[in-house]
Design a protein around this motif. Structure first.
Motif, PDB file in Angstrom:
ATOM      1  N   VAL A  57       0.839  -1.202   0.000  1.00  0.00           N
ATOM      2  CA  VAL A  57       0.000   0.000   0.000  1.00  0.00           C
ATOM      3  C   VAL A  57       0.876   1.255   0.000  1.00  0.00           C
ATOM      4  O   VAL A  57       0.520   2.283  -0.581  1.00  0.00           O
ATOM      5  CB  VAL A  57      -0.940   0.005   1.231  1.00  0.00           C
ATOM      6  N   LYS A  60       1.635   2.673  -3.363  1.00  0.00           N
ATOM      7  CA  LYS A  60       0.536   3.231  -4.148  1.00  0.00           C
ATOM      8  C   LYS A  60       0.310   4.715  -3.911  1.00  0.00           C
ATOM      9  O   LYS A  60      -0.317   5.394  -4.732  1.00  0.00           O
ATOM     10  CB  LYS A  60      -0.767   2.483  -3.828  1.00  0.00           C
ATOM     11  N   HIS A  61       0.803   5.222  -2.791  1.00  0.00           N
ATOM     12  CA  HIS A  61       0.464   6.600  -2.420  1.00  0.00           C
ATOM     13  C   HIS A  61       1.718   7.432  -2.152  1.00  0.00           C
ATOM     14  O   HIS A  61       2.766   6.905  -1.782  1.00  0.00           O
ATOM     15  CB  HIS A  61      -0.424   6.605  -1.167  1.00  0.00           C
ATOM     16  N   ALA A  66      -2.838   8.904   3.188  1.00  0.00           N
ATOM     17  CA  ALA A  66      -3.587   8.056   2.255  1.00  0.00           C
ATOM     18  C   ALA A  66      -3.279   6.577   2.491  1.00  0.00           C
ATOM     19  O   ALA A  66      -4.168   5.715   2.403  1.00  0.00           O
ATOM     20  CB  ALA A  66      -3.250   8.451   0.825  1.00  0.00           C
ATOM     21  N   LYS A  69      -5.131   5.472   5.722  1.00  0.00           N
ATOM     22  CA  LYS A  69      -6.591   5.386   5.520  1.00  0.00           C
ATOM     23  C   LYS A  69      -6.961   4.123   4.750  1.00  0.00           C
ATOM     24  O   LYS A  69      -7.950   3.464   5.059  1.00  0.00           O
ATOM     25  CB  LYS A  69      -7.081   6.632   4.782  1.00  0.00           C
ATOM     26  N   GLU A  70      -6.163   3.783   3.743  1.00  0.00           N
ATOM     27  CA  GLU A  70      -6.469   2.571   2.993  1.00  0.00           C
ATOM     28  C   GLU A  70      -6.291   1.328   3.864  1.00  0.00           C
ATOM     29  O   GLU A  70      -7.104   0.384   3.803  1.00  0.00           O
ATOM     30  CB  GLU A  70      -5.573   2.466   1.749  1.00  0.00           C
ATOM     31  N   GLU A  73      -9.399   1.098   6.210  1.00  0.00           N
ATOM     32  CA  GLU A  73     -10.622   0.674   5.513  1.00  0.00           C
ATOM     33  C   GLU A  73     -10.534  -0.790   5.069  1.00  0.00           C
ATOM     34  O   GLU A  73     -11.522  -1.525   5.094  1.00  0.00           O
ATOM     35  CB  GLU A  73     -10.874   1.584   4.306  1.00  0.00           C
ATOM     36  N   THR A  74      -9.330  -1.226   4.679  1.00  0.00           N
ATOM     37  CA  THR A  74      -9.149  -2.631   4.301  1.00  0.00           C
ATOM     38  C   THR A  74      -9.374  -3.548   5.494  1.00  0.00           C
ATOM     39  O   THR A  74     -10.042  -4.590   5.385  1.00  0.00           O
ATOM     40  CB  THR A  74      -7.735  -2.841   3.731  1.00  0.00           C
TER      41      THR A  74
END
Length: 487
Positions: A57, A60-61, A66, A69-70, A73-74
């Motif tokens: 992850v 990706k950011h 960010a 947060k991912e 939420e995952t």
């Protein structure tokens, strides 16, 4: 609703891991870790414990927010299919943003959360640095801290300094307050067998080799007042010292009344620096203005009537109230809308007994500024000449009346008509967007400069003004004008 169990992996290797956490990890099913870059996980992997990391992850950011947060939420989505375990470095509740957001999700009723302790990185760092936190310390996030977050008189620990880039950002922020050669210590893997401490000058912080997810930067307290001159609290401390019983006799004698003239002088000197486009001058003169503000605030505190905090609260509250387009949901299209809203809010705040149009426009330190403010306020409600020509005609009328009183009137009537002349001049200036106060300041400075030239010429010549005729003095004056390149 299923449970997410959060585990702390500690700050170092497996030897530091609490036994309870270790046993929980051994039996954990569906184990996720924020990052696999941790010495405990390397050893657990050798023992056959499997886990899934969120390292992908990070790729990706561009921003950590960010990423976190991912991850959160995952985890919430994964928990819908059954309980799971989530392991993070250090202690789950110390400098771990993902856990804080999971706590928020629990409050919203989205998940059930169980937090299993772990060893925080703070204890081994305190031990490694030999510092006592009771002296005062700050724990800051290196990915988002700002200059004003730092309190230079305390021990400052900056976590989340992962690499050269984050170290560079930390360095640049710290250099806004600290000297570039201020000593900082890079602490890596505190308390573990791989513990490394390296002290470097601040400007070398981003060049250090030992930077990873177990790195913390330590900034020692600036104990000397001279090292903390960029902090507001230091300036306040200086002013309080000046006003103390063992301070400066002159400063102790000052009152709000005796200081009024100095505030006016300092403001004018700052305006001169602005006119001269002198950045260094503006720095110095703004400092002198601040000195007056802090002195008045300290006098208020000494007398028990108000403090600097009251001043800050008053102006901060006012700025928030009068900028609803910034701090609220009001929409504006341009600066005219902003000024209109400002005046409406200001009138409402003053109350019914203070809604007179000219209320609050008087300035005791300047009759010119008061006159300008009065006329400007009256113009806003339509009490004004439609064109500048009307103001010119009024000036000519008042000038003739003044001349008449000079020839025929009393001192009282002459003074009255002179006031009318000055008032109309201010009105003419207003039509052309000119500040009469600034114009008068400029005229005074110009006269002072030219007269100094005349004075110097007299001194270098015959030595006495009485030795020259008016025509000869006028010649010096013209030379002064030519020397300055003005007419």
């Amino acid at each position: 609703m299923n449970t997410i169990t959060v585990l702390g992996l500690g700050a170092g290797d497996l030897e530091q891991l609490p036994l309870g956490v270790y046993k929980t990890l051994l039996k954990a099913q569906r184990l996720y870790v924020r990052t696999a870059e941790h010495p405990v996980l390397q050893e657990l992997k050798d023992e056959g414990i499997s886990y899934e990391s969120f390292d992908a992850v990070y790729e990706k950011h561009d921003a950590f927010e960010a990423v976190y947060k991912e991850i959160v939420e995952t985890l919430i989505t994964l928990s819908q299919s059954g309980p799971l375990f989530y392991a993070v470095p250090g202690h789950p509740l110390v400098a771990e943003q993902t856990v804080q957001w999971l706590v928020d999700a629990e409050k919203e009723g989205r998940i059930q959360l169980e937090i299993v302790g772990g060893q925080s990185f703070l204890d081994p760092i305190f031990n490694a640095l030999r510092i006592d936190p009771i002296e005062g310390f700050q724990l800051l996030d290196g990915t988002m801290f700002k200059r004003d977050d730092v309190q230079m008189s305390q021990h400052v620990l900056i976590a989340q300094v992962y690499d050269a880039y984050s170290a560079s950002e930390v360095k640049l922020t710290l250099m806004e307050k600290y000297p570039e050669d201020y000593p900082v210590t890079i602490v890596t893997a505190a308390g573990s067998s791989g513990e490394v401490l390296r002290t470097v000058p601040l400007y070398e912080l981003d060049r250090a080799a030992e930077l990873n997810n177990l790195t913390t930067v330590y900034v020692p307290p600036a104990n000397n007042r001279e090292e903390r001159l960029k902090e507001w609290s230091t300036f306040r401390e200086i002013i309080a010292k000046l006003r103390a019983p063992d301070g400066c006799p002159w400063d102790r004698e000052q009152t709000h009344e005796t200081l009024k003239k100095y505030l006016i002088e300092e403001v004018h000197e700052f305006l001169q620096a602005v006119n001269d486009q002198d950045d260094d001058g503006m720095i110095e003169e703004l400092g002198d203005v601040l000195l007056q503000v802090f002195l008045h605030a300290q006098i208020g505190e000494d007398e028990g009537y108000f403090s600097l905090e009251d001043v800050l609260e008053s102006v901060s509250s006012k700025m928030i109230r009068r900028h609803p387009h910034v701090f609220g949901d009001v929409e504006v299209e341009n600066s005219e809308d902003v000024l209109r809203n400002w005046q409406q809010l200001k009138s409402a705040e003053k109350g019914n007994d203070k809604t007179r149009i000219l209320y609050g426009q008087e300035r005791s330190e300047s009759s010119l500024l008061t006159s300008h403010n009065f006329q400007k306020a009256a113009a806003k409600v339509g009490f004004d000449w439609p064109e500048a020509e009307g103001a010119w005609l009024k000036f000519e009328e008042e000038w003739e009346e003044f001349r008449h009183e000079i020839l025929n009137g009393s001192a009282t009537s002459q003074l009255d008509e002179l006031g009318d002349v000055l008032f109309t001049i201010v009105n003419v200036a207003r039509f052309y967007g000119l500040s009469p106060e600034e114009a008068m300041m400029h005229a005074n400075r110009k006269f002072k400069t030219r007269f100094h030239y005349v004075e110097d010429s007299v001194t270098k010549g015959k030595g006495e003004f009485g030795a020259y005729t008016l025509d000869e003095l006028e010649e010096f004056w013209q030379q002064a004008k030519q020397a300055k390149g003005d007419e």
